[in-house]
Design an enzyme around this catalytic site. Structure first.
Site, mmCIF file in Angstrom:
data_model
loop_
_atom_site.group_PDB
_atom_site.id
_atom_site.type_symbol
_atom_site.label_atom_id
_atom_site.label_comp_id
_atom_site.label_asym_id
_atom_site.label_seq_id
_atom_site.Cartn_x
_atom_site.Cartn_y
_atom_site.Cartn_z
ATOM 1 N N SER A 1 49.322 32.109 36.606
ATOM 2 C CA SER A 1 48.935 31.720 37.959
ATOM 3 C C SER A 1 50.016 30.860 38.590
ATOM 4 O O SER A 1 50.566 29.966 37.953
ATOM 5 C CB SER A 1 47.611 30.950 37.910
ATOM 6 O OG SER A 1 47.150 30.658 39.203
ATOM 7 N N ASP B 1 33.153 8.675 39.393
ATOM 8 C CA ASP B 1 34.028 8.899 38.247
ATOM 9 C C ASP B 1 35.435 8.408 38.567
ATOM 10 O O ASP B 1 36.012 8.751 39.610
ATOM 11 C CB ASP B 1 34.056 10.394 37.911
ATOM 12 C CG ASP B 1 34.699 10.687 36.574
ATOM 13 O OD1 ASP B 1 35.774 10.131 36.300
ATOM 14 O OD2 ASP B 1 34.124 11.477 35.806
ATOM 15 N N HIS C 1 49.129 39.949 32.553
ATOM 16 C CA HIS C 1 48.997 38.922 33.582
ATOM 17 C C HIS C 1 50.045 37.860 33.305
ATOM 18 O O HIS C 1 50.052 37.250 32.242
ATOM 19 C CB HIS C 1 47.592 38.302 33.567
ATOM 20 C CG HIS C 1 47.235 37.582 34.842
ATOM 21 N ND1 HIS C 1 47.975 36.526 35.320
ATOM 22 C CD2 HIS C 1 46.225 37.780 35.726
ATOM 23 C CE1 HIS C 1 47.423 36.099 36.449
ATOM 24 N NE2 HIS C 1 46.371 36.836 36.722
ATOM 25 N N ARG D 1 44.504 34.203 44.605
ATOM 26 C CA ARG D 1 44.877 33.224 45.625
ATOM 27 C C ARG D 1 45.648 33.866 46.774
ATOM 28 O O ARG D 1 45.631 33.341 47.896
ATOM 29 C CB ARG D 1 45.675 32.081 44.997
ATOM 30 C CG ARG D 1 47.000 32.438 44.420
ATOM 31 C CD ARG D 1 47.714 31.215 43.811
ATOM 32 N NE ARG D 1 47.077 30.757 42.597
ATOM 33 C CZ ARG D 1 46.441 29.588 42.479
ATOM 34 N NH1 ARG D 1 46.357 28.778 43.513
ATOM 35 N NH2 ARG D 1 45.904 29.234 41.341
ATOM 36 N N GLU E 1 45.765 42.332 40.321
ATOM 37 C CA GLU E 1 44.622 41.431 40.375
ATOM 38 C C GLU E 1 44.928 40.170 41.183
ATOM 39 O O GLU E 1 44.823 39.043 40.695
ATOM 40 C CB GLU E 1 44.193 41.044 38.958
ATOM 41 C CG GLU E 1 43.831 42.223 38.072
ATOM 42 C CD GLU E 1 43.592 41.811 36.623
ATOM 43 O OE1 GLU E 1 43.539 40.594 36.346
ATOM 44 O OE2 GLU E 1 43.463 42.702 35.773
ATOM 45 N N LYS F 1 37.087 35.641 40.371
ATOM 46 C CA LYS F 1 36.987 34.265 39.893
ATOM 47 C C LYS F 1 37.651 33.281 40.834
ATOM 48 O O LYS F 1 37.329 32.093 40.845
ATOM 49 C CB LYS F 1 37.615 34.141 38.501
ATOM 50 C CG LYS F 1 39.097 34.471 38.425
ATOM 51 C CD LYS F 1 39.616 34.348 37.015
ATOM 52 C CE LYS F 1 41.084 34.771 36.908
ATOM 53 N NZ LYS F 1 41.271 36.225 37.204
#
Length: 430
Positions: free
Chosen positions: A201, A363, A198, A282, A279, A70
């Site tokens: 992040s 935007d 996990h 980055r 896992e 991902k």
């Protein structure tokens, strides 16, 4: 710099002394992959992923990295990691298919989405991807209907307070509920083979891995008493490697904690056949991706003091040809003031001005940096941001009709043999 002929992607080799600015300058002149001459683009150094892999294997050799798809599904990156021997963490049918197409064996894939679409579970079964996570009772009933002979990994919810992006509020079973889920799995005749967690992040405290590893050992013991053969420990991701590396400890600090806890709780002498995986996303994807951007517009805001009519220093709004809906979604809510690096050399005495940096869409939320102090930029000038490979390309969109950046792939000359083995003619899908 030179090209390797006959490969399935254009790939430039550079000498060790080559600076990133030299590579960028060459690629600005090469418009073969860009629709417009001033479109943004990436320079992707595949050698960075190789360096990260070598560091990983030196620091935590017991832990087999399963790259988190991902984070960045760019096919050349995936191919290089597969060639090096990493496994892969996938969360969808498409990610699984991408990895299988790169020649990865099903046993080197973990379907680490605890809440899976039923048709995707069927796809995993059809392709022999048997390792998958769960964290709730209803998921066990679904798996029992669709893939009863899968190899299940119970995902725990650790304390992830030190992470910039927490995931425990969405995924994971509280350790206190593990016994119940193991009992349900046992009653259904399902095969639980491991435990995962996990810690979030961009983890800022390496000790965040300690308690989850200890909790995993307690769940291992519970599962073993129920008769499960526990074979996998998955310690998740959260490791530094991209532009946020400046606000977290170095990777070696994380490795020290992990090695210590593994030795104390999962010693190799006690668990000789245990497969320990992780896992990282980055960590592998971040360092090698440099985005090169053009200043497409500038808005100068002049101020005048009403009392003495003296002019104050102006402020500048800069508009670049990438932004929130392209490569910078993941940077918009993180505590880093992002100022692009300049290709054009600056005089140290040159004044700096209050500035803001915006993306190209219409935007009003499309900003990169709302407030900073920097040198004055000119319209048409090129700037760049290094280590932007994590959660950038994977979230790019064509919102408002803008192009996504092209990629120019480079690598150091000493990796020629590896790359020629990796990118065979007509084998790579780009």
């Amino acid at each position: 710099m030179e090209e390797i002929p006959g490969l399935s992607i254009p790939l430039t080799l550079y000498a060790p002394e080559t600076a990133i600015k030299d590579i960028i300058g060459e690629k600005i002149a090469d418009t073969s992959l860009r629709e417009e001459i001033d479109d943004s683009f990436y320079v992707v150094d595949l050698g960075k992923a190789v360096e990260q892999y070598e560091t990983w294997m030196k620091c935590i050799p017991r832990v087999h990295p399963f790259y988190a798809m991902k984070c960045n599904h760019d096919n050349p990156l995936v191919k290089v990691l597969a060639q090096l021997g990493t496994g892969f963490e996938c969360g969808s049918k498409r990610e699984i298919q991408t990895v299988l197409d790169c020649g990865v064996k099903p046993c080197d894939i973990i379907y680490a989405n605890t809440c899976k679409q039923e048709s995707y579970v069927k796809f995993a079964r059809q392709n022999g991807v048997s390792q998958m996570t769960f964290d709730n009772e209803d998921e066990l009933y679904k798996i029992n209907r669709v893939y009863s002979d899968s190899r299940l990994v119970l995902r725990l919810a650790p304390d992830d307070n030190s992470a910039l992006t927490r995931v425990s509020f969405k995924y994971g079973c509280p350790p206190a509920n593990a016994q119940h889920l193991l009992n349900v799995a046992k009653g259904l005749g399902l095969n639980v083979v491991g435990v995962s967690f996990h810690v979030g992040s961009v983890v800022q405290n390496p000790e965040s891995y300690a308690d989850p590893i200890r909790a995993a050992r307690r769940v291992f013991d519970l599962a073993t008493k129920l008769g499960f053969q526990m074979e996998i420990l998955d310690i998740g991701g959260g490791f530094p490697g991209d532009l946020y590396a400046q606000i977290v400890p170095p990777f070696q600090k994380f490795a020290d904690v992990i090695n210590r806890e593994l030795e104390q709780n999962f010693a190799a002498s006690e668990f000789p056949s245990l497969r320990i995986i992780s896992e990282p996303g980055r960590y592998f994807a971040g360092p090698g991706y440099t985005i090169v951007l053009n200043v497409i517009a500038r808005h100068t805001i002049d101020y005048c003091d009403d009392e003495d009519d003296d002019k104050k220093a102006p402020e500048f709004r800069y508009y670049l040809n990438d932004g929130l809906y392209g490569s910078f979604l993941n940077t918009s809510y993180k505590p880093v003031t992002l100022i692009p690096a300049f290709l054009k050399e600056r005089n140290p005495d040159e004044p700096k001005y209050s500035s803001s940096i915006w993306g190209q869409t219409c935007d009003g939320l499309d900003f990169i940096t709302k407030s900073c102090t920097m040198n004055k930029l000119e319209v048409g000038e090129w700037v760049f941001v290094e280590a932007l490979g994590a959660y950038s390309m994977s979230s790019c969109s064509n919102f408002n009709g803008f192009n996504t950046p092209a990629c120019y792939y480079v690598a150091p000359k000493h990796l020629r043999a590896l790359l020629e083995e990796t990118f065979k003619p007509d084998e790579l899908k780009t």
